[in-house]
Design an enzyme around this catalytic site. Structure first.
Site, short mmCIF file in Angstrom:
data_model
loop_
_atom_site.label_atom_id
_atom_site.label_comp_id
_atom_site.label_asym_id
_atom_site.label_seq_id
_atom_site.Cartn_x
_atom_site.Cartn_y
_atom_site.Cartn_z
N ASP A 169 -10.67 -7.36 32.20
CA ASP A 169 -10.28 -7.20 30.81
C ASP A 169 -9.30 -8.33 30.47
O ASP A 169 -8.97 -9.17 31.32
CB ASP A 169 -9.71 -5.81 30.54
CG ASP A 169 -8.49 -5.51 31.37
OD1 ASP A 169 -7.96 -6.43 32.03
OD2 ASP A 169 -8.04 -4.36 31.37
N SER A 170 -8.82 -8.36 29.24
CA SER A 170 -8.01 -9.50 28.80
C SER A 170 -6.53 -9.27 29.03
O SER A 170 -5.73 -10.19 28.89
CB SER A 170 -8.22 -9.72 27.31
OG SER A 170 -7.65 -8.62 26.59
N GLY A 171 -6.15 -8.05 29.35
CA GLY A 171 -4.75 -7.72 29.47
C GLY A 171 -4.18 -7.10 28.21
O GLY A 171 -3.13 -6.46 28.25
N GLY A 172 -4.88 -7.27 27.09
CA GLY A 172 -4.35 -6.79 25.82
C GLY A 172 -4.08 -5.29 25.80
O GLY A 172 -3.02 -4.85 25.34
N PHE A 173 -5.02 -4.52 26.32
CA PHE A 173 -4.88 -3.07 26.24
C PHE A 173 -3.63 -2.59 26.99
O PHE A 173 -2.86 -1.78 26.48
CB PHE A 173 -6.14 -2.40 26.80
CG PHE A 173 -6.10 -0.90 26.72
CD1 PHE A 173 -6.39 -0.25 25.53
CD2 PHE A 173 -5.75 -0.13 27.82
CE1 PHE A 173 -6.35 1.13 25.44
CE2 PHE A 173 -5.71 1.25 27.74
CZ PHE A 173 -6.00 1.89 26.55
N ASP B 7 -7.54 -9.08 22.54
CA ASP B 7 -7.60 -8.37 21.26
C ASP B 7 -6.33 -7.55 21.10
O ASP B 7 -5.53 -7.44 22.02
CB ASP B 7 -8.84 -7.46 21.20
CG ASP B 7 -8.85 -6.42 22.31
OD1 ASP B 7 -8.10 -6.59 23.30
OD2 ASP B 7 -9.61 -5.45 22.23
N GLN C 242 -13.10 -4.45 16.97
CA GLN C 242 -12.00 -3.54 16.65
C GLN C 242 -12.24 -2.97 15.25
O GLN C 242 -13.30 -3.20 14.66
CB GLN C 242 -10.66 -4.28 16.76
CG GLN C 242 -10.26 -4.59 18.21
CD GLN C 242 -9.89 -3.34 19.01
OE1 GLN C 242 -9.81 -2.22 18.47
NE2 GLN C 242 -9.72 -3.52 20.32
N GLY D 88 -10.84 -0.18 21.55
CA GLY D 88 -10.02 0.64 20.68
C GLY D 88 -10.55 2.04 20.46
O GLY D 88 -10.14 2.74 19.54
N ASP E 155 -16.62 1.59 31.53
CA ASP E 155 -15.65 1.63 32.62
C ASP E 155 -14.70 2.77 32.34
O ASP E 155 -14.46 3.11 31.18
CB ASP E 155 -14.85 0.34 32.69
CG ASP E 155 -13.73 0.33 31.64
OD1 ASP E 155 -12.59 0.71 31.97
OD2 ASP E 155 -14.00 -0.03 30.48
#
Lengths: 376, 376
Positions: free
Chosen positions: A93-97, A147, A190, A217, A267
């Site tokens: 993942d991007s780390g954003g969450f 995101d 999103q 999201g 996931d």
């Protein structure tokens, strides 16, 4: 390293799709469930058992790994595949969450999100370009755009602002991303629980053009019905010739419903988290091994399971391990759950191929509804 | 179920002995190390990995199992072998040691020791006859007499009283024990750090007659030299045609020293406990994976190890797992340590057979003294 990323759709049955993703580290039959190895480790499960469970791809969390042990360090050690010795496909993942859910003092600005590490308080800036760089250092087969993911419920203006920012970050991620070595980049839809914003986001992402499209999201506190309504609205606006990934989902029931709506990848930490808490997913529905009714039960969890632990150990033994807080209990139940999730996906794939997906869903729900074996 | 218990001494090299124990659940090459599965589970290691490590017998703790899940319950479920699915030999201790170290409000009287469970406060009486009955219910291949084990240092009168009580309990255990199904009963030498009392205890036990003889009450806080002096004094007074078991020992160094003095069997929680604390036993000596010097080290712990985890994972990965408190770190290091202990025993057995035990010990110590690999 073998082929570059590609997706082939082989069968549809209603909106449900069966296909195959090719990545530099191997193929993934879809619909696919990705177990979550947050810190480059599956919690309480060996990589051998992850593989034997049937998982063909795993997810690792950029946020955790950038903080510890660090993306540059993992790169110097040969990337996530060499580091973990998991030689199959990996999605990061991007780390954003996690920045939104775990970090302290976070501040979202146009250029980047800044925050303090929950591990040691270090101040960190995560821009779209840095999120892509980190995932490239990790060497994942599939990278995700950065995101901004809001918890639900949120106000419409907040949701729209985060959606638009995520779109601008999507463009920057695509510009920064290097497809070298066959790697892929997915965009993330999103727009919270507002169908119009979701559709706008999906169309704009398709215009930018990604290797796959995720719905982010969701599974962030909203009722299942809200989540499924959004998937219903959005899936048809995602390019049919690319994989569609519903992030952070879900329960076995969620998976049936989302595959029925045309999603291909998933996931979730549920199989391992619930395993650590004494809960087994089975074709009889979820079973709480902590419950005293198992204390004297010599029967296995499921004599017909493909998972050795589900076939071989008495429920009484699993109950004892859970009550005695033995790590082996978490290990066995997490493994049992990883097998169950993979078998559920395998069943769905076979049913789609045979154009009997609805029957499969009905039979599966019937098994859950009939409930667990009666006491001996 | 196969043969009844027996012991065959095949080679001696100085005082060191190589032999073979036959039990109803299989054979055990000696000298043998028994990993400890206290609550009918090896901490953070699957039974498959226990087996693949080379362990031929495991120990389970009567005290823990009588409290939870209960001996009658395990018997109803088919005994410890069916309960755990470990189909090799099992030795159970008598519960005496843990009563002394874990239970509350304990009171030692002629008839029995009474105490309150550390789990739920239930008052319990453990007599020699009940200790034998419990171990029979558990279905272990080798049962131990109930004894009173004191911490060292203790006063001479206390040590003598406990030793004499343990002898009377030894007689009662032997009368209560049923050799049905080929099971064996071992007596336990007590007498603290007083050679005269130890020898008196050993001789009296030999007169009663057991299938094997253990030295108990060591590794309870005394210096290694004291322990070895007692082993030196006692071993020669134990019948040569029966196995000799040094309880609760020990470090790899302790094992070399005790085998050199004629002991055949050992058990200890060190490999799994230290594994959970980030420590690996290797032929380079113990290695603390928490240490920062491993953070960037791509080399495996020991490229020549028989253990896949010691060969395949980078030290940097093991370091990361330990620092990130991932259960997988405890799982891998505990497994690595179980392999190391078994390989050490295998090396000793081979050396004794070739009459080069002293050379083997010197070479092994040389490896430990040379220390770990230099930083890369």
């Amino acid at each position: 390293m073998s082929d570059a990323f590609s997706f082939r759709l082989s069968t549809t049955d209603g909106a449900a799709r069966a296909g195959e993703i090719t990545t530099p580290h191997g193929r993934i039959a879809t619909p696919a469930f990705m177990p979550v190895g947050t810190q480059a480790a599956m919690k309480a499960v060996t990589w051998r058992d992850v593989r034997e469970s049937g998982a063909e791809i795993v997810l690792a969390n950029t946020y955790h790994l950038m903080l510890r042990p660090g993306a540059e360090r993992i790169a110097a050690l040969g990337g996530l595949h060499a580091f973990t010795q998991w030689d199959g496909p990996i999605l990061t993942d991007s780390g954003g969450f996690q920045v939104m859910s775990l970090a302290n003092l976070r501040k979202v600005e146009e250029d980047a999100v800044t925050f303090r590490s929950h591990v040691d308080g270090t101040p960190i800036a995560l821009s779209p370009e840095r999120a892509i760089e980190i995932q490239s250092l990790l060497g994942s087969d599939i990278a995700m755009q950065l995101d901004e993911c809001l918890a639900l419920p949120s106000s419409v203006p907040d949701i729209e602002r985060a959606m638009q920012l995520s779109l601008r970050w999507a463009e920057r991620c695509k510009r920064a991303f290097d497809h070298a070595r066959g790697r892929a980049l997915f965009g993330i839809v999103q727009g919270g629980d507002i169908p119009g914003l979701r559709i706008e986001s999906a169309r704009a992402l398709a215009d930018i053009g990604f290797d796959g499209y995720a719905i982010g999201g969701l599974a962030v506190g909203e009722p299942q019905q809200v989540m499924l309504r959004i998937v219903d609205e959005v899936a048809g606006h995602l390019p049919a010739d690319h994989p569609r990934y519903l992030m952070g989902v879900g329960t076995p029931e969620d998976l049936l419903e989302a595959v029925a709506r045309g999603m291909d990848m998933f996931d979730c930490v549920l199989p391992t988290r619930n395993g650590r808490h004494g809960m087994a997913f089975t074709r009889f529905g979820p079973i709480n091994l902590r419950n005293a009714r198992h204390a004297d039960d010599p029967r296995p969890l499921d004599a017909a399971s493909r998972c050795p632990a589900a076939r071989e150990f008495a429920r009484a033994y699993l109950h004892h391990l859970v009550r005695a807080e033995e790590t082996l209990g978490a290990m066995l139940l997490s493994t049992i759950n990883l097998y169950y999730y993979q078998d559920l996906m395998r069943g769905m794939r076979a049913a789609i191929t045979m154009h009997r997906f609805n029957d499969f869903c009905a039979e599966t729900r019937q098994g859950w509804a009939a409930g667990d074996l009666a006491p001996p």
